[in-house]
Design an enzyme around this catalytic site. Structure first.
Site, PDB file in Angstrom:
ATOM      1  N   ARG A 168       0.837  -1.210   0.000  1.00  0.00           N
ATOM      2  CA  ARG A 168       0.000   0.000   0.000  1.00  0.00           C
ATOM      3  C   ARG A 168       0.865   1.251   0.000  1.00  0.00           C
ATOM      4  NH1 ARG A 168      -3.303  -0.609   5.091  1.00  0.00           N
ATOM      5  NH2 ARG A 168      -4.044   1.464   4.553  1.00  0.00           N
ATOM      6  N   LYS A 187      -4.525  -6.681  13.484  1.00  0.00           N
ATOM      7  CA  LYS A 187      -3.462  -6.856  14.482  1.00  0.00           C
ATOM      8  C   LYS A 187      -4.047  -6.926  15.888  1.00  0.00           C
ATOM      9  CE  LYS A 187      -1.513  -3.525  12.218  1.00  0.00           C
ATOM     10  NZ  LYS A 187      -0.777  -2.495  11.507  1.00  0.00           N
TER      11      LYS A 187
HETATM   12  N1  URA Z   1      -1.876   2.004  10.935  1.00  0.00           N
HETATM   13  C1  URA Z   1      -1.959   0.707  10.545  1.00  0.00           C
HETATM   14  O1  URA Z   1      -1.574  -0.189  11.285  1.00  0.00           O
HETATM   15  N2  URA Z   1      -2.459   0.455   9.309  1.00  0.00           N
HETATM   16  C2  URA Z   1      -2.895   1.422   8.464  1.00  0.00           C
HETATM   17  O2  URA Z   1      -3.339   1.109   7.394  1.00  0.00           O
HETATM   18  C3  URA Z   1      -2.800   2.744   8.896  1.00  0.00           C
HETATM   19  C4  URA Z   1      -2.292   3.011  10.140  1.00  0.00           C
END
Ligand code: URA
Length: 440
Positions: A168, A187
């Site tokens: 990304r 996460k």
């Molecule tokens: N923090 C993350 O862990 N992922 C994102 O896409 C944006 C900020």
């Protein structure tokens, strides 16, 4: 299944099925799909969006792409917090021992800072010897024995997110609500907490700059958590100006210790109490701390009596840190050069630009541009003024802590852009804008 068909369906605006999403994520994580096909799917999602169901399926697929922690044998109900990142946000250092001091276990995996946003692990490493690399069994043992453990990731949590996030970054698909929400929540879900408090920051020093965007992101993340069986609360908080006064690793640790000694900046203390109260509310599950006032009363007592500090001291000792630094913060890493930056004019403070302060601190060496950079634990800034304060010419706007003359000079130039003043009184910024509750 063929990757090209999944990409084509999203390209044409169809909702992907759970099977398609799980298949794609699993194949990509295993290395069976090339980056260019994952990139194409990311761009199709960026342009076409995702429904709530698709976003939940994507999140769960990413969470299940690696280890999923189950701490129920060690601590029963576990509660976690996540901040979307900001300048001077050292909240975890206080909130986790504070909540644990109320008898609610916290087993948290934190991250490092990147860009102008700090990270809890770097701040903890300001304490000599503090070990953020625990094995799975050490992590579980400390959770069980102390009800508090704070480390980096043990095992491999949500590896699909790690791979997709890197893509990304280089395919202009970071600022996309379903992708951000699924990245963060995958996460959190993999880390095993039953209850999660999200602190979604908004403003100049945050990922989301407007209240509307922050609310949208928070609602998506709350919905994901609820659909994945978690108890959720999200707060929307201000990040136009730094939180507290200290920005930089050892300086933030010192400020967190001041807070746990009953002092520290008022905004930071209030922020910690409020986030902690929401964590207690989740952990109370309708029986205890239902009332915010009850939760706050208990938390205030634990903060002012030294109970939170004692819990933090236990955490540091258990993870090999030098507790003398907890008892005497003057032993924390100190910068060689300390200079003040003063106001050239009198007036009301109209802006203390969080992102400029964050960049200034990062350029002094407190932050990292790329993941592989190392940080200087001692450097950073102390910024004692807030929007709305009245200051006179010559008043200290910031103290600069540096280890390099050229960086100190660059920091002064950067600070020139951080502060603006008004002749007229300026309203203070709120700490919090709103709270969203997830219902299961
Ligand atoms: N923090 C993350 O862990 N992922 C994102 O896409 C944006 C900020």
């Amino acid at each position: 299944m063929r990757a090209v068909d999944v990409i084509a369906r999203k390209r044409d605006g169809h909702a992907l099925t759970r099977d398609e999403i799980v298949w794609f994520i699993d194949a990509y994580t295993r290395g069976d799909l090339p980056d260019y096909q994952a990139s194409a799917l990311l761009m199709a999602i960026f342009l076409r969006g995702m429904s709530r169901e698709e976003t939940v399926n994507l999140t769960v697929a990413m969470a299940q792409s690696g280890d999923v922690l189950d701490l129920s044998a060690e601590i029963g109900y576990s509660v976690d917090k996540h901040s979307s990142g900001g300048v001077g946000d050292k909240t975890s250092l206080v909130v986790l021992p504070l909540v644990a001091a109320c008898g609610v276990p916290v087993a948290k995996m934190s991250g490092r800072g990147l860009g102008f946003s700090g990270g809890t692990l770097d701040k903890l490493e300001a304490i000599a010897g503090y070990n953020v690399h625990l094995t799975d069994s050490e992590f579980r043992r400390l959770a069980r024995e102390n009800g508090l453990v704070l480390s980096g990731q043990s095992g491999e949590l949500a590896p699909a997110d790690g791979k997709l996030y890197a893509l990304r970054d280089v395919t202009a698909t970071v600022p996309c609500m379903p992708l951000i929400a699924s990245s963060i929540m995958s996460k959190k879900i993999a880390a095993g907490a039953n209850g999660i408090v999200l602190d979604v920051k908004l403003g100049r020093g945050a990922f989301m700059t407007t209240l509307e965007d922050a609310r949208t992101l928070a609602q998506i993340m709350v919905d994901i958590g609820v659909d994945a069986g978690r108890d959720m609360i999200a707060v929307l908080s201000d990040m136009n100006q730094p939180l507290g006064e200290a920005v930089g690793n050892a300086l933030e640790m010192a400020e967190a210790l001041a807070c746990m000694n009953g002092g520290g900046p008022a905004d930071f203390r209030e922020h910690c109490l409020q986030v902690s109260a929401y964590m207690l509310q989740l952990a109370g599950r309708g029986e205890k701390w239902v009332d915010m006032e009850d939760a706050r009363r208990e938390l205030t007592e634990k903060l002012d009596s030294g109970a939170a500090l004692a819990k933090f001291r236990q955490l540091v000792a258990a993870q090999g840190g030098d507790v003398r630094m907890v008892d005497d913060p003057s032993l924390l890493p100190q910068a060689r050069l300390v200079e003040t930056y003063t106001a050239a004019q009198s007036g009301y403070v109209a802006q203390v630009a969080a992102e400029e302060i964050g960049i200034a601190s990062s350029e002094l060496g407190a932050g990292r541009e790329k993941k592989s950079d190392s940080v200087d634990l001692a450097v950073g800034l102390n910024v004692p003024v807030k929007v709305g304060d009245r200051v006179e010419a010559g008043a200290v706007l910031a103290t600069i802590y540096a280890n390099d003359e050229a960086k100190l000079a660059a920091c002064r130039a950067r600070l020139g852009r951080a502060f603006t003043f008004s002749d007229q009184p300026v309203p203070r910024l709120p700490l919090f804008y709103d709270t969203l509750y997830g219902k299961r």
